[in-house]
Every structure is written in C-alpha cells, then in structure tokens.
Design a protein around this motif. Structure first.
Motif, PDB file in Angstrom:
ATOM      1  N   ASN A 177      33.998  41.074  31.004  1.00 18.90           N
ATOM      2  CA  ASN A 177      35.098  40.949  31.956  1.00 18.90           C
ATOM      3  C   ASN A 177      35.104  42.048  33.011  1.00 18.90           C
ATOM      4  O   ASN A 177      36.132  42.297  33.655  1.00 18.90           O
ATOM      5  N   LEU A 178      33.964  42.707  33.186  1.00 13.91           N
ATOM      6  CA  LEU A 178      33.802  43.691  34.260  1.00 13.91           C
ATOM      7  C   LEU A 178      32.621  43.264  35.116  1.00 13.91           C
ATOM      8  O   LEU A 178      31.582  42.854  34.596  1.00 13.91           O
TER       9      LEU A 178
ATOM     10  N   ALA B  20      44.168  36.088  32.781  1.00 11.68           N
ATOM     11  CA  ALA B  20      45.018  37.232  32.447  1.00 11.68           C
ATOM     12  C   ALA B  20      44.462  37.971  31.232  1.00 11.68           C
ATOM     13  O   ALA B  20      44.349  39.211  31.232  1.00 11.68           O
ATOM     14  N   ILE B  21      44.111  37.220  30.199  1.00 14.25           N
ATOM     15  CA  ILE B  21      43.587  37.852  28.982  1.00 14.25           C
ATOM     16  C   ILE B  21      42.235  38.509  29.249  1.00 14.25           C
ATOM     17  O   ILE B  21      41.974  39.629  28.800  1.00 14.25           O
ATOM     18  N   GLY B  22      41.379  37.840  30.019  1.00  7.66           N
ATOM     19  CA  GLY B  22      40.072  38.428  30.341  1.00  7.66           C
ATOM     20  C   GLY B  22      40.211  39.723  31.123  1.00  7.66           C
ATOM     21  O   GLY B  22      39.520  40.713  30.831  1.00  7.66           O
TER      22      GLY B  22
ATOM     23  N   GLY C 135      39.053  43.507  29.906  1.00 10.00           N
ATOM     24  CA  GLY C 135      38.234  44.424  30.694  1.00 10.00           C
ATOM     25  C   GLY C 135      38.859  45.807  30.751  1.00 10.00           C
ATOM     26  O   GLY C 135      38.171  46.825  30.647  1.00 10.00           O
ATOM     27  N   LEU C 136      40.195  45.857  30.903  1.00 13.77           N
ATOM     28  CA  LEU C 136      40.895  47.141  30.928  1.00 13.77           C
ATOM     29  C   LEU C 136      40.880  47.820  29.561  1.00 13.77           C
ATOM     30  O   LEU C 136      40.815  49.052  29.476  1.00 13.77           O
ATOM     31  N   VAL C 137      40.945  47.035  28.497  1.00 15.17           N
ATOM     32  CA  VAL C 137      40.833  47.620  27.154  1.00 15.17           C
ATOM     33  C   VAL C 137      39.506  48.372  27.025  1.00 15.17           C
ATOM     34  O   VAL C 137      39.457  49.496  26.507  1.00 15.17           O
TER      35      VAL C 137
ATOM     36  N   TYR D 103      35.195  30.362  35.742  1.00 15.56           N
ATOM     37  CA  TYR D 103      36.518  30.961  35.962  1.00 15.56           C
ATOM     38  C   TYR D 103      36.814  32.094  34.976  1.00 15.56           C
ATOM     39  O   TYR D 103      37.960  32.374  34.677  1.00 15.56           O
ATOM     40  N   GLN D 104      35.772  32.727  34.489  1.00 11.71           N
ATOM     41  CA  GLN D 104      35.966  33.914  33.655  1.00 11.71           C
ATOM     42  C   GLN D 104      36.234  35.105  34.567  1.00 11.71           C
ATOM     43  O   GLN D 104      35.551  35.316  35.567  1.00 11.71           O
ATOM     44  N   ALA D 105      37.247  35.896  34.232  1.00  8.78           N
ATOM     45  CA  ALA D 105      37.654  37.030  35.057  1.00  8.78           C
ATOM     46  C   ALA D 105      36.652  38.172  34.978  1.00  8.78           C
ATOM     47  O   ALA D 105      36.143  38.498  33.903  1.00  8.78           O
TER      48      ALA D 105
END
Length: 359
Positions: free
Chosen positions: A97-98, A146-148, A152-154, A180-182
């Motif tokens: 997610n990054l 939102a969860i993805g 990434g922030l985690v 559409y994966q963040a």
C-alpha cells in the motif's frame, strides 16, 4: 545514507550513458539514463503530463510495464532536499500500500524520480475530479481504499526502521492501481523518527484542511499528525466533500464541522456521498465516521494509533466502544454544533497566510 556518495554514484552512471536500467549493488532501486526517460515520456510532452503541483510535473512513460516520472522544477535547495528525502525513504519502504520507487535520474540540472504507473490515477480524481461523475468508487471499494491507506501508514509508523511520519496524507497522495488498491505516495515532506523520540518540532509543511491543530499552530509533529490527516481523508472518502469549503462571506468550514451536526442527529445517511445512491452498509458507514472522529480529536493524546484504526475499520469487536465513546462525547457537547476545541485552529484557517504550507 551518505549523500555525497549517493550523488557521486548517480554521476558515474550518467557519464557512462548506459542504455537500459542499471542496478546498483548498494541500492535497491534502478538508475535510469536521461535518454531512456526522454524516450519513454516523448521528451516530456504535454500529452504525457498526468499531474502537476508545487514540486513540478508528473509524466506517463511508455515502457513494458508503464512508468510515472516526477520531474522537479528548478534546482533550489528545497527541491534538492525533497528529492533526497523521497529517494531515501522510498528506497527503504516495501509495502503493497505504498507507492514503490522504480528508479531515478540525477544530474547537475535535473532531478527525476521514476515510479510504477497507476492506471486509476489518484483518489482526488475520483472524488472531485474528472472521474467523479462516473462514480467508479462504490462503497466496498471506498472501504478497501481506506483500509489499504491505513495499512500503509501502519507500516510507516510501526514497521519501518526508523519509523516514518508522512506529513502530507491527502486524497491526491493516494494513488490507485489497476485493481483500485491504494498506494500512499509523495514522501517529499516525510520525517524519519529516531528510536525513542515521540515527537519533533519542525517547520510546517502540508496541505490546509488536513493539518493537525498542534502541527499547524506550533509545528509539533508526531505519528498522531498522520492519524489526524487520515481521519480527514476518511471523511472525504465517505462523503466526497472537500476538507475545506468556502461559505458565503468568505468563511471556511472544515469537514469535521460539517459532519458533526449529522452525527449528533444520527443522520449518517446524509454524510454518505449522494452518488452512492444509498448503496452502502449503514452499520459500516456509522463505524467509519466514528473512527474518523476519533482520529480528528483535538488532543493528540486521545487519538488512536494506526494499528487501532485498521483493526476498527476491519470490524474488530472494539469498534462498539469507539462508537459509544464518540456518542457520549457529542452528548456532553449538547446542541452546540461548533466544536470549541478547534476554534483556535479554525481561526488560523480563515487566514491562509498565517503559516506557510504546500498547496
């Protein structure tokens, strides 16, 4: 990282003018030649431009997999620092997610960063831009994004070593791949946090509407600043409202001010993006809004960690306590629709010249 060695490494590759992607034993990324990038982007033709900001422009490049090239404008010390920070941090991080670094090019008068191309563009494009009317983001996709983004922030806050504070979480910095994966992007303002350090004081950088109050007013930055920005982003994903909107008379209202009266009345359906046409999970909508309000509490010590946020968004049993806590807090506020804890910060928002930020 030894930056003198880093740029010497860049220059040595440039002088050889090698064709093809060069891999350095010391670094996990690839070093491109200018000839390669010019060929891929059709000499940075306007038809290839897919984004523009204060840093410069982003271009689509034709390769076997497709690339995006950020071209920094000017060679100021600020641009030099943002380039160095982004390459340094992107070279460290590896998470689904990054947005990962493909490579870079550096010379006396050019700084280019190469990424994977994201065919579904940015979250902003879908919420407020040219793709907004098509409403490709149904409710499941919005919650997945939102969860993805939160996951990434985690990784940045809890798994990267040293830990990383992004400092510019916003919709335009969340890119979407073919599924559409963040992918959280743009690490030019990021800060590495040494072991044992809980917060730092620094010059304010970021985007109005997403800045945590303690950061906007005093420059105090910590992981909780990213948590606050994520809360704003979460409300934006749910509602497709911008973080700040201008009301008659030039007064600005932030998204927390807008959403709070509906939460007090239990009118959660009014918060959801009308383009969803009521097609959303109402229990999940309420939970997500409550999580966002926890993230945007004015006192940073009361905000959750991103680990907790991910657990709550995935429907952990503790989400019921979050909902109860927020409902209790709003009951104590009474019928006053203005959150007085934010008055000082919102006063600053009225005057955009109160502090310098990136737009």
């Amino acid at each position: 990282m030894n930056w003198r060695r880093f740029f010497c490494c860049c220059c040595s590759f440039e002088e050889k003018d090698q064709i093809g992607e060069n891999k350095s034993r010391d670094y996990p990324w690839e070093i491109y030649t200018l000839k390669e990038i010019l060929h891929a982007t059709n000499n940075f033709h306007d038809d290839n431009k897919i984004g523009e900001g204060g840093f410069g422009s982003v271009y689509w490049g034709r390769t076997s997999k497709g690339i995006a090239v950020k071209r920094l404008k000017g060679m100021s010390s600020k641009a030099e620092m943002e380039f160095a920070v982004e390459v340094e941090i992107l070279g460290r991080v590896r998470h689904k997610n990054l947005l990962g670094l493909r490579g870079f090019y550096a010379s006396a008068d050019e700084r280019l960063i190469v990424y994977d191309y994201m065919p579904n563009h940015s979250l902003t494009t879908h919420l407020h831009g040219q793709l907004a009317a098509d409403c490709f983001l149904d409710w499941p996709r919005r919650m997945s994004i939102a969860i993805g983004s939160a996951e990434g922030l985690v990784y940045l806050h809890h798994e990267a070593n040293p830990h990383i504070i992004h400092r510019d979480i916003k919709a335009s910095n969340v890119l979407l791949d073919a599924n559409y994966q963040a992918k959280v992007a743009d690490f030019g303002f990021a800060k590495l946090i040494p072991e044992g350090v809980t917060h730092m004081t620094t010059r304010v950088k970021g985007t109005l509407g997403y800045l945590a109050p303690e950061y906007a007013m005093w420059g105090k930055v910590s992981e909780s600043c990213d948590v606050y920005s994520f809360g704003i982003l979460l409300l934006e994903i749910i509602s497709a409202r911008k973080p700040l909107e201008k009301l008659p008379g030039g007064v600005k209202r932030d998204i927390v001010q807008w959403v709070t009266p509906y939460v007090k009345k239990g009118a959660f359906d009014r918060i959801a993006d009308p383009r969803l046409q009521g097609k959303f999970d109402r229990a999940q909508l309420k939970s997500a809004v409550m999580v966002a309000l926890r993230c945007t509490e004015s006192n940073p010590e009361n905000r959750p960690s991103m680990l907790e946020v991910v657990k709550w968004l995935k429907g952990g049993v503790e989400i019921r306590k979050v909902v109860t806590d927020i409902e209790h807090m709003l009951e104590e506020d009474g019928d006053n629709e203005t959150d007085t804890d934010f008055q000082g910060f919102r006063g600053l928002v009225q005057n955009q010249n109160s502090f310098k930020v990136k737009y």
